[in-house]
Design an enzyme around this catalytic site. Structure first.
Site, short mmCIF file in Angstrom:
data_model
loop_
_atom_site.label_atom_id
_atom_site.label_comp_id
_atom_site.label_asym_id
_atom_site.label_seq_id
_atom_site.Cartn_x
_atom_site.Cartn_y
_atom_site.Cartn_z
N ASP A 1 -6.82 -1.97 3.12
CA ASP A 1 -6.18 -0.89 1.88
C ASP A 1 -5.38 -2.02 1.37
O ASP A 1 -3.98 -1.74 1.76
CB ASP A 1 -5.77 0.11 1.88
CG ASP A 1 -6.96 1.19 2.85
OD1 ASP A 1 -7.96 0.78 2.66
OD2 ASP A 1 -6.81 2.63 2.44
N ASP B 1 -10.59 -3.54 -0.44
CA ASP B 1 -10.90 -3.08 -0.70
C ASP B 1 -11.55 -2.77 -2.07
O ASP B 1 -10.98 -2.67 -3.10
CB ASP B 1 -9.27 -2.19 -0.83
CG ASP B 1 -8.83 -0.61 -1.02
OD1 ASP B 1 -9.94 -0.31 -1.96
OD2 ASP B 1 -7.38 -0.78 -0.93
N HIS C 1 -4.14 1.52 -4.66
CA HIS C 1 -5.19 0.92 -4.41
C HIS C 1 -5.28 -0.44 -5.51
O HIS C 1 -4.65 -0.14 -6.99
CB HIS C 1 -6.54 1.76 -4.28
CG HIS C 1 -6.49 2.61 -2.80
ND1 HIS C 1 -7.07 1.68 -2.04
CD2 HIS C 1 -6.04 3.30 -2.99
CE1 HIS C 1 -6.55 3.17 -0.89
NE2 HIS C 1 -6.30 3.85 -1.12
N HIS D 1 0.78 -1.23 -0.42
CA HIS D 1 0.10 -0.27 -0.24
C HIS D 1 0.83 1.38 -0.02
O HIS D 1 1.84 0.73 0.17
CB HIS D 1 -1.21 0.11 1.38
CG HIS D 1 -1.57 1.03 1.21
ND1 HIS D 1 -2.91 1.55 0.21
CD2 HIS D 1 -2.53 1.83 2.37
CE1 HIS D 1 -3.38 2.31 0.68
NE2 HIS D 1 -3.56 2.85 1.71
ZN LIG Z 1 -7.99 3.41 2.94
ZN LIG Z 2 -5.10 3.76 2.87
#
Ligand SMILES: [Zn+2]
Ligand SMILES: [Zn+2]
Length: 558
Positions: A165, A197, A371, A143
Site C-alpha cells: 500500500d 495498489d 493510498h 502510507h
Molecule cells: Zn491494505
Molecule cells: Zn495499508
C-alpha cells in the site's frame, strides 16, 4: 538440469486482496520455492452472521508447506497481518518485515498465545535478503502507517515489483519520502511484472500530504483554544498521532490516550522511537477529566464508530471516567471505511446531541488517504516501466480503472492481467499467461473456530436473525409411541406468544393430529416425524404470518 530450469515458469498466485478490499496475500512460486507476500484478514460483510473475521484459504500453502521460504509483510495494517495467528497454526516459515510491523505482529501473536515460536525477522528499507531462488529488496514507501515497504523480488526469470500500500508524500511527517530512486533503478534494469495498489485508482490527481492534516489540526487548536479537544483516529496512524502530540505540545496541552489499541500501539511505537513523546506529556483519563479543559487533548479509537470503542462510549455517555460536555470539540480524523458509514454517523449524531462541536471529513481536511491517486500510480508505472502489469489491492472496479490507466500510458492490453483469487499467472522472460488455478477463497473465523462455519450454519443464522425460532416439544410413550401430553411450543424472535394464542393453539393441534394419524410403520421413525412437523408447521405459519421461522422439533420418549 539446466534445460529443465529454463522451462520452469514463475507462478504468481493471488490468494486474497483482489476483487475485494482486505485479506491481502500473494504467493510467488518458482520450482521448489514459494515466497508469500502479506497475510491479511478482512472484516465480515453484513451477510456473514456472527462471523468475527475472514481470512484467505491457504490450503495450497499448507499442502506445499515445505516449499515456503518465507512470508514478507509490507506493513502492519490488519488487511496485511491479520491472518498471521491463524495461518501460522499449521505452517511456520520465517516472517520478514520492518521494525514497527514486527512489533505489531509480535504483540498480536502474544495475544493469541500460539504454542510454537514464530521467527519474525526485522529488516530495513534497502536491505536485501535471499529466500530460496528469490532475492528480495525492501523499498521505503509512504502510507498511513510507519514502516511501509514495497518489494522488489529478483526471480530467475526477471524482477517482480509489488508496491504494497503506498502513496507519494513529498512532505511526510517523518521527513522520509518514498524511495523513488530505487523504483527508478529497477525500471532501468528492467522489470518483468509490476503489481500495484489500486485502492484510489478511481481518483484523479495526487493524494494530499499527511502534513496537510497537521495544518488543519493547528487551525482547530487555535479556534478551540479554550475548549477540550478530542481527536479520534486509527491507532496505527503513528504520523497522524505524532502531529496531534506536536500541536498539543505547542499549545501547552497534555495528551491522554483512550482505547485499548490506542494505548497498545502508541506504547509500542514510543518504545521503538517511532513516536516522539515526552512521558511527562501523557496523562490518565482521570487526570484528563479533572484538568482545565484547555490543557487537554484526548486521542481515542473509534473513528469508525465501532461499538465499545473509545469515541463510541464517549458519545454514548458510557465512559465512567471522562464525560463530554457542551462546548467540547471532537475531531473525527478518518474517513468511514465503506460499510461503516452508518455507525460513524450514529456516533456523530450522538455527539451533536451532547452539544459537542464536531469536525469530520465532510466538513474539513481532517483526514487524507494513505493510498495513491491516478497521478502517483502513473509515476510508479513510468518509473518501473514493467513488461507486464497486474493491478492489485482493490475491488474489481478499482483494478479495472488501474488497468485502463496503464493502457492509456501505452501498455498493451494483452500485457495487463486482471487478477482473480486462486487464478495462476505463469510467466517467463518471453511470455505471460493465466494457466489453471489453485484452491483458494475465504475461511470464516468465529470465536475460536477456524473454517468450521459453513453455508448451512450461515443459512441458519440468517433465518434466525430474520424470522426467529419455533421449538416444538413432543413427548411420546415408550410403549406405543402415543402422545403423553399436549405438544409444547416455544418461540424466540418469531411472534409474541401471549398475543397469538390462537396461532400457537392451532399449531399444537396440527402437531397432535399429525402424530395421532401416523401410519403404524412410521410410529418410531423419528426423522420422518420431525420432517412432517417441520413441513406442516412451516406451511401453516407461513400462511398465517408470511414468515418462515426456523422450526426445531424435539421428540422425547418416556
Ligand atoms: Zn491494505
Ligand atoms: Zn495499508
Amino acid at each position: 538440469m539446466a534445460k529443465n530450469k529454463n522451462q520452469t515458469k514463475l507462478r504468481i498466485i493471488p490468494l486474497g486482496g483482489v476483487d475485494e478490499i482486505g485479506k491481502n496475500m500473494t504467493a510467488l512460486e518458482y520450482g521448489n520455492d514459494i515466497l508469500v507476500i502479506d497475510c491479511g484478514s478482512m472484516f465480515p460483510k453484513e451477510d456473514l452472521y456472527g462471523i468475527d473475521l475472514v481470512i484467505p484459504d491457504v490450503s495450497y500453502l499448507e499442502k506445499n508447506a515445505d516449499k515456503i521460504r518465507a512470508f514478507v509483510i509490507t506493513h502492519g495494517h490488519e488487511d496485511h497481518i491479520g491472518a498471521i495467528p491463524y495461518v501460522f497454526q499449521k505452517i511456520n516459515p520465517p516472517i520478514y518485515c520492518t521494525r514497527l510491523t514486527q512489533a505489531l505482529i509480535e504483540s498480536k501473536l502474544k495475544e493469541y498465545n500460539l504454542p510454537k515460536k514464530i521467527h519474525v525477522q526485522c529488516i530495513k528499507p534497502r536491505d536485501t535478503v535471499k529466500l530460496g531462488c528469490f532475492e528480495v529488496e525492501f523499498i521505503k514507501t509512504n502510507h498511513s502507517i510507519s514502516g511501509a515497504v514495497a518489494l522488489a523480488v529478483r526471480t530467475p526469470v526477471g524482477t517482480v515489483i509489488h508496491t504494497g500500500d503506498f502513496k507519494v508524500d513529498y512532505t511526510p511527517v517523518d521527513g522520509e519520502v518514498i524511495d523513488l530512486a530505487t523504483f527508478a533503478r529497477y525500471g532501468e534494469e528492467g522489470v518483468l511484472l509490476l503489481m500495484s495498489d489500486s485502492t484510489n485508482a478511481e481518483r484523479e490527481g495526487f493524494t494530499m500530504s499527511e502534513s496537510k492534516v497537521g495544518e488543519c489540526f493547528e487551525k482547530y487548536f487555535d479556534e478551540g483554544e479554550d475548549r477540550r479537544i478530542i481527536i479520534a483516529t486509527f491507532a496505527s496512524n503513528i504520523h497522524r498521532i505524532q502531529q496531534i502530540i506536536d500541536s498539543a505540545q505547542k499549545h501547552g496541552r497534555k495528551v491522554c490516550f483512550m482505547g485499548r489499541s490506542m494505548e497498545n500501539v502508541t506504547g509500542i511505537a514510543a518504545e521503538l522511537g517511532e513516536l516522539n513523546v515526552d512521558p511527562k506529556q501523557i496523562i490518565t483519563q482521570d487526570k484528563a477529566e479533572s484538568m482545565p479543559k484547555e490543557q487537554v487533548v484526548i486521542i481515542t479509537t473509534g473513528s469508525q464508530g465501532e461499538p465499545m470503542s473509545g469515541l463510541y462510549r464517549l458519545a454514548a455517555g458510557d465512559n465512567s471516567r471522562v464525560k463530554l460536555t457542551k462546548g467540547d470539540m471532537v475531531i473525527v480524523s478518518a474517513s468511514a471505511i465503506p460499510g461503516n458509514e452508518r455507525m460513524v454517523y450514529r456516533v456523530i449524531n450522538n455527539l451533536y446531541r451532547l452539544g459537542v462541536i464536531v469536525i469530520y471529513e465532510a466538513l474539513d481536511a481532517v483526514h487524507v488517504s494513505g493510498h495513491a491517486c491516478k497521478e502517483e500510480l502513473k509515476l510508479i508505472l513510468s518509473l518501473t516501466n514493467p513488461r507486464y502489469f497486474m493491478p492489485v489491492h482493490g475491488e474489481y472496479r478499482h483494478l479495472m480503472q488501474h488497468a485502463l490507466l496503464a493502457e492509456k500510458m501505452g501498455h498493451d492490453s494483452r500485457d495487463i492481467f486482471m487478477p482473480e483469487i486462486g487464478k495462476v499467472l505463469e510467466l517467463n522472460r518471453k511470455e505471460a499467461k493465466f494457466n489453471g488455478s489453485v484452491p483458494a477463497g475465504s475461511v470464516l473465523v468465529d470465536g475460536l473456530g477456524i473454517g468450521d462455519v459453513g453455508n448451512v450454519v450461515l443459512r441458519d443464522r440468517r433465518v434466525l436473525s430474520q424470522d426467529g425460532l419455533v421449538v416444538v416439544c413432543v413427548t411420546l410413550s415408550g410403549i406405543d409411541a402415543s402422545l403423553l401430553t399436549e405438544p409444547d411450543i416455544i418461540s424466540r424472535g418469531f411472534i409474541y406468544m401471549k398475543d397469538n394464542e390462537d396461532l400457537i393453539q392451532h399449531s399444537k393441534q396440527i402437531v397432535q393430529e399429525l402424530i395421532e394419524d401416523l401410519r403404524a410403520d412410521k410410529l418410531r421413525d423419528w426423522p420422518y416425524i420431525k420432517n412432517e412437523i417441520r413441513h406442516q408447521l412451516k406451511d401453516y405459519l407461513y400462511a398465517k404470518t408470511k414468515r418462515t421461522p426456523m422450526i426445531l422439533p424435539m421428540i422425547i420418549e418416556i
